[in-house]
Design an enzyme around this catalytic site. Structure first.
Site, PDB file in Angstrom:
ATOM      1  N   ASP A 357      13.037  65.508  14.402  1.00  9.47           N
ATOM      2  CA  ASP A 357      12.575  64.581  13.379  1.00  9.47           C
ATOM      3  C   ASP A 357      11.045  64.529  13.375  1.00  9.47           C
ATOM      4  O   ASP A 357      10.417  64.464  14.438  1.00  9.47           O
ATOM      5  CB  ASP A 357      13.155  63.192  13.684  1.00  9.47           C
ATOM      6  N   GLU A 394      11.800  69.386  11.230  1.00 10.16           N
ATOM      7  CA  GLU A 394      11.478  68.687   9.994  1.00 10.16           C
ATOM      8  C   GLU A 394       9.960  68.798   9.884  1.00 10.16           C
ATOM      9  O   GLU A 394       9.238  68.123  10.621  1.00 10.16           O
ATOM     10  CB  GLU A 394      11.917  67.227  10.040  1.00 10.16           C
TER      11      GLU A 394
END
Length: 714
Positions: A357, A394
């Site tokens: 993330d 990401e």
């Protein structure tokens, strides 16, 4: 017979400084915790029968290389503990030591209990709102306990699936959301690791055809205080408290330590079914928030070294994440913590890879900028364990220069938001999408070729957990996040929907069928594109969140997959399965390398050709036209390097794909016979169930509005 009283006469020996955390050695437990700035660290033991009762607080008597350590003889697995750190309270200098706060062990493998935000947690916000005043209230009654782990587990003959990248199909799911309403699961297993391990859950994954489940965060996390006050929770769990402990919220048994066992049971069952397990991990920030947030672990152990602080005012945090703080991976100990955690999940928990993330944070240097050669990436590159698992970034954060799609190093795949945006715009009918669609359908070579990566580095998706579901993408033109309690201000202002003029639920059959066709377009485009496709749980059967595009705090039927399917949802599920079967059965869709196209000197070997609706090749000037909404692409099959005795190309799985994003039908002509004499229809998104039929070279017909045709050479 009187109840046996717990021991309170523990003593601490010197112990050793490695490994970090709590380690049972057969004769007792060694504790080791890192803190450079502390003047002392105590380990606090609690009654396993009454966790609120503190048995004793013992100082760790030795320190080696900033690691405070001690050994307690006779202590066994299952013991409950936490730390208290002593040192200067100087928030303005980045120092927040407060012995009144019980702190979680950063290396704890098991946590028992949850954070209670109604308690006096915040050590940075003292009396009368003075954020620089020490909070003197004890937090022990409001935080979890660390548990000494019994690490024994019998993996039997379990083996990793080791799915090669080009055959990988990712399926993003939430452990609870996927299983909470599944009718094939025993009620007591719904929402749990064991529920995902159940044959009924695995059957859906296998029949769908995906290869790898990507689990939304399962690290032990914490709900933010402002959600607590609203009666909500952080359902998505992107708010980590422990980087080693699986969250006990997803465990069937609430006995301390069972979450670890049940997580391993889940991995074992998925591996036995041939499915990989990828973890969505959050190493960019912690749940301790900003200067007003709670002191739960890092903040109280060594705040100035674990977090990026503002140089002009060290009481505040750099917020590259939008979540209040940012972990400082440029510090050797923080880097070590993250790498140790990753290796633990691979070696001890047997996971097959990670999706990171806000991964740009992992490359932030001491100066605060992003560097693809940062210490974290170099450490992973040379690590004999981590370099061999799937690594997915990401590729952005919210800080300056944080958008880095295409900018990550070798070994890394990336979520390709350029694919998502282009596919949405194309099927909406936007102008000037031809050049973009050309790159996105063929693996995004403009983003990944220069770094030496392959098409599989592009993680292609149309929808993910963050944003509209696929169904809502074609059903809503604006977000409906009112249930989140922020007056619909949260979430992104997505403007990519195609809602046929009617938003939300409707009984208009024409509108409903148009929406279904658009879903089929998105799914078909996803699975015929070069790269690694990612599907979000429920999108294959039309899951809705009722227009909520930020359901992170909705632990209810808004977020849970609904398994009661109507006729249209069942048809969409069948269509998705067909798309995946076609993809996995066509080597031309699973290429190791990028297409060469017109760079090949001999036209007989061309592996990629683009066509206009009239069946003629697209000229360079065609790509710049504003209204190119209908085009075709020829994908040369896997036998293109072989000629028959007459010098003709031997045809393998050669495909011809026609796309029409116009709302009206367009007259098209198939290419001439030099490209193929006969074509069989594999997929027609204009139909709920594709009718088998064949078309000859140069055939002329109307390609339905907003539809896609996939043909295979006979």
């Amino acid at each position: 017979m009187s109840e046996k009283k717990p021991r309170t006469d523990f003593e601490v020996w010197r112990g050793v400084g490695y490994p970090l955390g709590a380690t049972y050695d057969g004769g007792g437990v060694n504790f080791a915790v890192w803190s450079e700035g502390a003047s002392g660290v105590d380990v606090c033991l609690f009654d396993s029968q009454n966790p609120q009762r503190e048995l004793c607080s013992l100082p760790l008597v030795d320190v080696t290389h900033h690691v405070w350590h001690g050994h307690i003889p006779g202590l066994k697995p299952g013991a409950l503990y936490g730390f208290r750190a002593r040192g200067p309270w100087q928030p303005e200098n980045g120092l927040r030591f407060n012995p009144h706060k019980l702190l979680m062990d950063p290396y704890a493998k098991v946590l028992a209990g949850a954070v209670n935000h109604m308690g006096p947690l915040c050590d940075a916000n003292g009396a009368m709102g003075n954020e620089l005043q020490m909070n003197m209230e004890d937090s022990a009654g409001f935080v979890p306990r660390c548990v000494v782990e019994d690490s024994h587990y019998d993996w039997g003959r379990e083996t990793r699936p080791n799915i090669i990248w080009r055959r990988t199909i990712l399926y993003e799911l939430h452990v609870k959301g996927f299983t909470a309403r599944h009718p094939g699961l025993p009620p007591e297993l719904r929402g749990t690791y064991l529920g995902l391990a159940h044959p009924a859950a695995i059957r859906h994954l296998l029949e769908l055809g995906v290869t790898s489940v990507q689990l939304q965060p399962v690290h032990a996390g914490c709900t933010e205080g402002f959600l607590d006050t609203k009666g909500l929770m952080n359902y998505w769990n992107y708010n980590t408290l422990s980087f080693f402990s699986p969250d006990e919220r997803f465990a069937f048994s609430k006995e301390p330590g069972r979450a670890v066992v049940e997580f391993k049971d889940m991995v074992k069952a998925l591996h036995e079914a041939g499915l990989e397990v990828i973890l969505d991990v959050v190493y960019n920030h912690s749940c301790e928030g900003n200067h007003l947030g709670p002191s739960l672990s890092f903040k109280g152990l060594d705040n100035q070294n674990y977090y990026w602080l503002e140089p002009g005012g060290r009481a505040r945090y750099r917020n590259y994440t939008g979540c209040g703080n940012t972990l400082k991976l440029s510090h050797p100990q923080v880097l070590k913590l993250v790498l140790d955690s990753l290796r633990y999940w691979v070696t001890e928990m047997h996971v097959d890879g990670f999706r990171f993330d806000l991964c740009s944070v992992m490359g932030r240097t001491r100066e605060g900028g992003f560097d693809a050669d940062a210490a974290f990436f170099q450490a992973v590159y040379q690590d004999p364990i981590l370099s061999r698992v799937k690594l997915i970034a990401e590729p952005w954060d919210v800080g300056p220069g944080g958008y880095r799609t295409g900018g990550f190093p070798l070994q890394w795949a990336e979520w390709n938001d350029r694919f998502r945006e282009t596919i949405r715009r194309f099927w909406r009918g936007d102008e000037r999408q031809a050049a973009e669609i050309g790159y996105r359908l063929t693996g995004s070579s403009d983003l990944f070729r220069a770094s030496g990566r392959r098409p599989s580095a592009s993680i292609n998706y149309v929808a993910c957990h963050d944003g509209f579901t696929l169904n809502d993408l074609v059903s809503y033109s604006r977000k409906h996040n009112e249930q989140n309690g922020e007056e619909n201000r949260d979430g992104t202002n997505e403007n990519h929907s195609w809602n046929c003029g009617i938003e939300g639920e409707t009984n208009d059959e024409k509108v409903l069928e148009l929406r279904e066709k658009q879903k089929r377009n998105f799914l078909a485009t996803l699975f015929i594109s070069q790269g690694t496709p990612m599907l979000t749980a429920g999108d294959e059967m039309g899951r809705t969140q009722r227009g909520n595009n930020n359901a992170y705090c909705q632990d209810n039927e808004v977020s849970w997959v609904d398994w009661e399917l109507d006729k249209r949802q069942t048809a969409l599920l069948d269509f998705t399965r067909r798309c995946i079967r076609i993809r996995q059965g066509m080597p031309v869709l699973l290429r190791r390398s990028f297409f060469l196209g017109a760079t090949l000197e001999d036209s007989r070997f061309r592996d990629l050709v683009w066509f206009r609706p009239d069946g003629q090749e697209m000229a360079p000037s065609d790509w710049q036209l504003p209204y190119v909404r209908c085009l075709g692409l020829f994908l040369g099959g896997d036998a293109i390097a072989t000629l028959d005795p007459k010098g003709r190309k031997l045809l393998g799985d050669t495909l011809l794909i026609l796309l029409n994003a116009h709302y009206e039908a367009v007259p098209v002509c198939l290419p001439g016979k030099e490209w193929g004499l006969r074509w069989d229809v594999l997929l027609d998104t204009a139909q709920t169930v594709t009718t088998e039929r064949a078309l000859n070279a140069s055939a002329k017909f109307l390609l339905s509005g907003r539809s896609m045709l996939v043909l295979v050479q006979s």
